[in-house]
Scaffold this motif. Structure first.
Motif, PDB file in Angstrom:
ATOM      1  N   PRO A 189       0.823  -1.206   0.000  1.00  0.00           N
ATOM      2  CA  PRO A 189       0.000   0.000   0.000  1.00  0.00           C
ATOM      3  C   PRO A 189       0.867   1.270   0.000  1.00  0.00           C
ATOM      4  O   PRO A 189       2.049   1.226   0.325  1.00  0.00           O
ATOM      5  CB  PRO A 189      -0.801  -0.110   1.295  1.00  0.00           C
ATOM      6  CG  PRO A 189      -0.011  -1.011   2.176  1.00  0.00           C
ATOM      7  CD  PRO A 189       0.769  -1.929   1.289  1.00  0.00           C
ATOM      8  N   GLU A 190       0.242   2.390  -0.367  1.00  0.00           N
ATOM      9  CA  GLU A 190       0.950   3.667  -0.449  1.00  0.00           C
ATOM     10  C   GLU A 190       1.642   4.019   0.867  1.00  0.00           C
ATOM     11  O   GLU A 190       2.751   4.549   0.882  1.00  0.00           O
ATOM     12  CB  GLU A 190      -0.035   4.775  -0.829  1.00  0.00           C
ATOM     13  CG  GLU A 190       0.642   6.101  -1.125  1.00  0.00           C
ATOM     14  CD  GLU A 190      -0.347   7.214  -1.463  1.00  0.00           C
ATOM     15  OE1 GLU A 190      -1.471   7.205  -0.917  1.00  0.00           O
ATOM     16  OE2 GLU A 190       0.016   8.093  -2.268  1.00  0.00           O
ATOM     17  N   SER A 191       0.964   3.699   1.977  1.00  0.00           N
ATOM     18  CA  SER A 191       1.531   4.078   3.277  1.00  0.00           C
ATOM     19  C   SER A 191       2.794   3.289   3.592  1.00  0.00           C
ATOM     20  O   SER A 191       3.620   3.734   4.390  1.00  0.00           O
ATOM     21  CB  SER A 191       0.479   3.883   4.379  1.00  0.00           C
ATOM     22  OG  SER A 191      -0.073   2.577   4.304  1.00  0.00           O
ATOM     23  N   THR A 192       2.969   2.121   2.985  1.00  0.00           N
ATOM     24  CA  THR A 192       4.214   1.367   3.162  1.00  0.00           C
ATOM     25  C   THR A 192       5.308   1.945   2.258  1.00  0.00           C
ATOM     26  O   THR A 192       6.457   2.138   2.679  1.00  0.00           O
ATOM     27  CB  THR A 192       3.991  -0.124   2.827  1.00  0.00           C
ATOM     28  OG1 THR A 192       3.041  -0.664   3.735  1.00  0.00           O
ATOM     29  CG2 THR A 192       5.294  -0.919   2.926  1.00  0.00           C
ATOM     30  N   ALA A 194       5.574   4.940   1.328  1.00  0.00           N
ATOM     31  CA  ALA A 194       5.922   6.299   1.755  1.00  0.00           C
ATOM     32  C   ALA A 194       7.290   6.355   2.428  1.00  0.00           C
ATOM     33  O   ALA A 194       8.081   7.281   2.211  1.00  0.00           O
ATOM     34  CB  ALA A 194       4.842   6.830   2.697  1.00  0.00           C
ATOM     35  N   LYS A 195       7.572   5.343   3.258  1.00  0.00           N
ATOM     36  CA  LYS A 195       8.827   5.297   4.012  1.00  0.00           C
ATOM     37  C   LYS A 195      10.034   5.218   3.058  1.00  0.00           C
ATOM     38  O   LYS A 195      11.018   5.940   3.221  1.00  0.00           O
ATOM     39  CB  LYS A 195       8.781   4.037   4.889  1.00  0.00           C
ATOM     40  CG  LYS A 195       9.655   4.053   6.103  1.00  0.00           C
ATOM     41  CD  LYS A 195       9.317   2.797   6.938  1.00  0.00           C
ATOM     42  CE  LYS A 195      10.577   2.150   7.467  1.00  0.00           C
ATOM     43  NZ  LYS A 195      11.145   2.830   8.614  1.00  0.00           N
ATOM     44  N   VAL A 198      10.671   8.628   1.237  1.00  0.00           N
ATOM     45  CA  VAL A 198      11.325   9.641   2.075  1.00  0.00           C
ATOM     46  C   VAL A 198      12.820   9.331   2.213  1.00  0.00           C
ATOM     47  O   VAL A 198      13.661  10.224   2.100  1.00  0.00           O
ATOM     48  CB  VAL A 198      10.654   9.717   3.467  1.00  0.00           C
ATOM     49  CG1 VAL A 198      11.470  10.586   4.413  1.00  0.00           C
ATOM     50  CG2 VAL A 198       9.241  10.262   3.338  1.00  0.00           C
ATOM     51  N   LEU A 201      14.633  10.119  -1.104  1.00  0.00           N
ATOM     52  CA  LEU A 201      14.641  11.542  -1.457  1.00  0.00           C
ATOM     53  C   LEU A 201      15.625  12.360  -0.620  1.00  0.00           C
ATOM     54  O   LEU A 201      16.038  13.445  -1.041  1.00  0.00           O
ATOM     55  CB  LEU A 201      13.237  12.134  -1.319  1.00  0.00           C
ATOM     56  CG  LEU A 201      12.298  11.865  -2.499  1.00  0.00           C
ATOM     57  CD1 LEU A 201      10.989  12.604  -2.290  1.00  0.00           C
ATOM     58  CD2 LEU A 201      12.942  12.309  -3.811  1.00  0.00           C
ATOM     59  N   VAL A 209       8.956  13.008  -6.100  1.00  0.00           N
ATOM     60  CA  VAL A 209       8.381  11.674  -6.268  1.00  0.00           C
ATOM     61  C   VAL A 209       6.944  11.692  -5.759  1.00  0.00           C
ATOM     62  O   VAL A 209       6.661  12.256  -4.694  1.00  0.00           O
ATOM     63  CB  VAL A 209       9.175  10.606  -5.476  1.00  0.00           C
ATOM     64  CG1 VAL A 209       8.485   9.245  -5.572  1.00  0.00           C
ATOM     65  CG2 VAL A 209      10.608  10.515  -5.993  1.00  0.00           C
ATOM     66  N   LYS A 210       6.038  11.121  -6.543  1.00  0.00           N
ATOM     67  CA  LYS A 210       4.643  11.047  -6.104  1.00  0.00           C
ATOM     68  C   LYS A 210       4.102   9.654  -6.372  1.00  0.00           C
ATOM     69  O   LYS A 210       4.288   9.113  -7.452  1.00  0.00           O
ATOM     70  CB  LYS A 210       3.812  12.078  -6.869  1.00  0.00           C
ATOM     71  CG  LYS A 210       2.323  12.076  -6.541  1.00  0.00           C
ATOM     72  CD  LYS A 210       2.031  12.695  -5.199  1.00  0.00           C
ATOM     73  CE  LYS A 210       0.577  12.526  -4.800  1.00  0.00           C
ATOM     74  NZ  LYS A 210       0.329  12.947  -3.411  1.00  0.00           N
ATOM     75  N   THR A 211       3.452   9.096  -5.358  1.00  0.00           N
ATOM     76  CA  THR A 211       2.822   7.788  -5.547  1.00  0.00           C
ATOM     77  C   THR A 211       1.324   7.972  -5.754  1.00  0.00           C
ATOM     78  O   THR A 211       0.702   8.803  -5.096  1.00  0.00           O
ATOM     79  CB  THR A 211       3.072   6.897  -4.314  1.00  0.00           C
ATOM     80  OG1 THR A 211       2.796   7.644  -3.119  1.00  0.00           O
ATOM     81  CG2 THR A 211       4.518   6.429  -4.263  1.00  0.00           C
ATOM     82  N   HIS A 212       0.761   7.200  -6.702  1.00  0.00           N
ATOM     83  CA  HIS A 212      -0.669   7.294  -7.001  1.00  0.00           C
ATOM     84  C   HIS A 212      -1.313   5.920  -6.875  1.00  0.00           C
ATOM     85  O   HIS A 212      -1.075   5.056  -7.706  1.00  0.00           O
ATOM     86  CB  HIS A 212      -0.874   7.808  -8.431  1.00  0.00           C
ATOM     87  CG  HIS A 212      -0.450   9.223  -8.615  1.00  0.00           C
ATOM     88  ND1 HIS A 212      -1.217  10.293  -8.225  1.00  0.00           N
ATOM     89  CD2 HIS A 212       0.685   9.749  -9.132  1.00  0.00           C
ATOM     90  CE1 HIS A 212      -0.575  11.414  -8.490  1.00  0.00           C
ATOM     91  NE2 HIS A 212       0.580  11.124  -9.045  1.00  0.00           N
TER      92      HIS A 212
END
Lengths: 260, 260
Positions: A189-192, A194-195, A198, A201, A209-212
């Protein structure tokens, strides 16, 4: 090189049409190396448009592009609003009038008040030829800020963008290179993710960077990952992009992601 | 009942996606009787978002709706920007945290920092249940202004609009009726129709008319004419609409227009 886009018209704000102009201009300016901060759609209200324009001008952008409100109807008042925001007179521009007259001459129609109205421009405005429709655009310089006003009809706006606006902007020497790519990761999932984003970057300040999240396939979350890198040097930008993609894919795989 | 819409996210401003959220919300609010003045898209920058929000709050609107920037990623910072604009603390909202925890519990995932982050809300914010995704929305009252913050994923935003925002707005007693219609006129250009529109509108201050050129058919210009009328009384609005349509069609026919 900060830029703002104004897409003017009740039909946009009230959701009767999709704002394709905002997407077109935002995309083109980004690819030219501009830092597009925002797009503002407003109803056809002279006072409102001039107030919000004044606010954006106070942020000292390098560029403002407006679409809409240049036509012959009573609610087409964008150039009046710009004149008001700049404390300039609205004057009959003879070059614009000649463009309009030649258009109506060619189809055998006279110059009425509604048609002449399209030649009213802020003082020192430069008319932009409209190769498709009738209303000319207008180019204005105010301090360090360039303002391009284009019609709202997408075909007209795009034709004038390609024939006038983009060549003009290129002649200003905008040279920043942008490279971008997208890949898909399945199973986390996106929340995984995300780490991982970061962490990667931290070492690349010029990257975005953007996740969709794209929903689920066979019960597994599908995520598009978009990466944009800008640099004065194009080969440097491409190298940074490659590094980010490699590091990100590795971390996402470690977290359980599958990258087809 | 002035309203503003904020659609937040780099992907919108940079034109990587079409701004369907702006159209959806603009349309729904207009049909509820709100006077939607504008839609503002901004990149994911906390300072920029809070500054522009502060400017719009100074115009004392009745309603602000934001979409985007509520998720678990590093650039999802809309609620932080709202807290900043309102000079409120960003606090861990226990009700929001419970919503998020129950969602991840149901799919067997733990609460990480990225997931807990979605429960950070401006003080006195009320979380809005997200029936599809994970990030809760947030409802905030500040003086006379209501602020609804919704996710940017269209399916989530629309589900929360229907289950929470619209019922809430209706409970506020918004009762203005809106009626609208469109017809097509062939054979006269927009600049000719403009005169008829101005003449008819003189007698109807609560009406809005917009002409949209649709190109040419068999060499003749085709024009869509859109008419919107609002009134506290729905049957009054419908009567005004009928009158405008009749008067406008007559004038357009006198000018040479054919109305199929």
């Amino acid at each position: 090189m900060n830029a703002w886009v104004f897409t003017l018209g009740n039909e946009v704000v009230h959701g009767r049409v999709l704002n394709t102009n905002a997407a077109y201009i935002g995309r083109r300016l980004t690819l030219l190396g501009f830092n597009v901060l925002g797009n503002i759609s407003l109803i056809d209200d002279v006072n409102l448009i001039s107030e919000v324009l004044r606010y954006v001008l106070s942020l000292k952008p390098r560029l403002i592009v407006t679409t809409g409100g240049l036509g012959p109807t009573y609610d087409d008042r964008t150039l009046e609003a710009i004149a008001k925001a700049l404390d300039r007179k609205l004057v009959l521009n003879q070059a614009a009038l000649a463009m309009i007259k030649s258009k109506y001459d060619s189809i055998g129609l006279p110059l009425t008040n509604e048609r002449v109205k399209m030649a009213l421009m802020p003082e020192d405005g430069v008319p932009i030829h409209n190769p498709i429709g009738t209303a000319p655009g207008c180019f204005i310089t105010v301090g360090e800020t360039l303002i391009f006003s284009l019609p709202g009809v997408p075909q007209e706006m795009e034709a004038m963008w390609e024939s006038y606006v983009e060549p003009k902007l290129k002649s200003l020497g905008v040279s920043k290179a942008l490279v971008e790519t997208t890949f898909t990761v399945v199973g986390i999932p996106e929340s995984t993710a995300a780490k991982a984003v970061v962490e990667v970057l931290k070492d690349y300040p010029s990257a975005y960077v953007k996740t969709h999240p794209k929903g689920y396939e066979l019960g597994k979350p599908v995520l598009d990952v978009y990466i944009l890198v800008s640099d004065a040097d194009e080969s440097k930008a491409a190298e940074v992009l490659d590094n980010i993609v490699a590091e990100l894919k590795q971390k996402l795989r470690e977290l359980g992601g599958m990258i087809p």
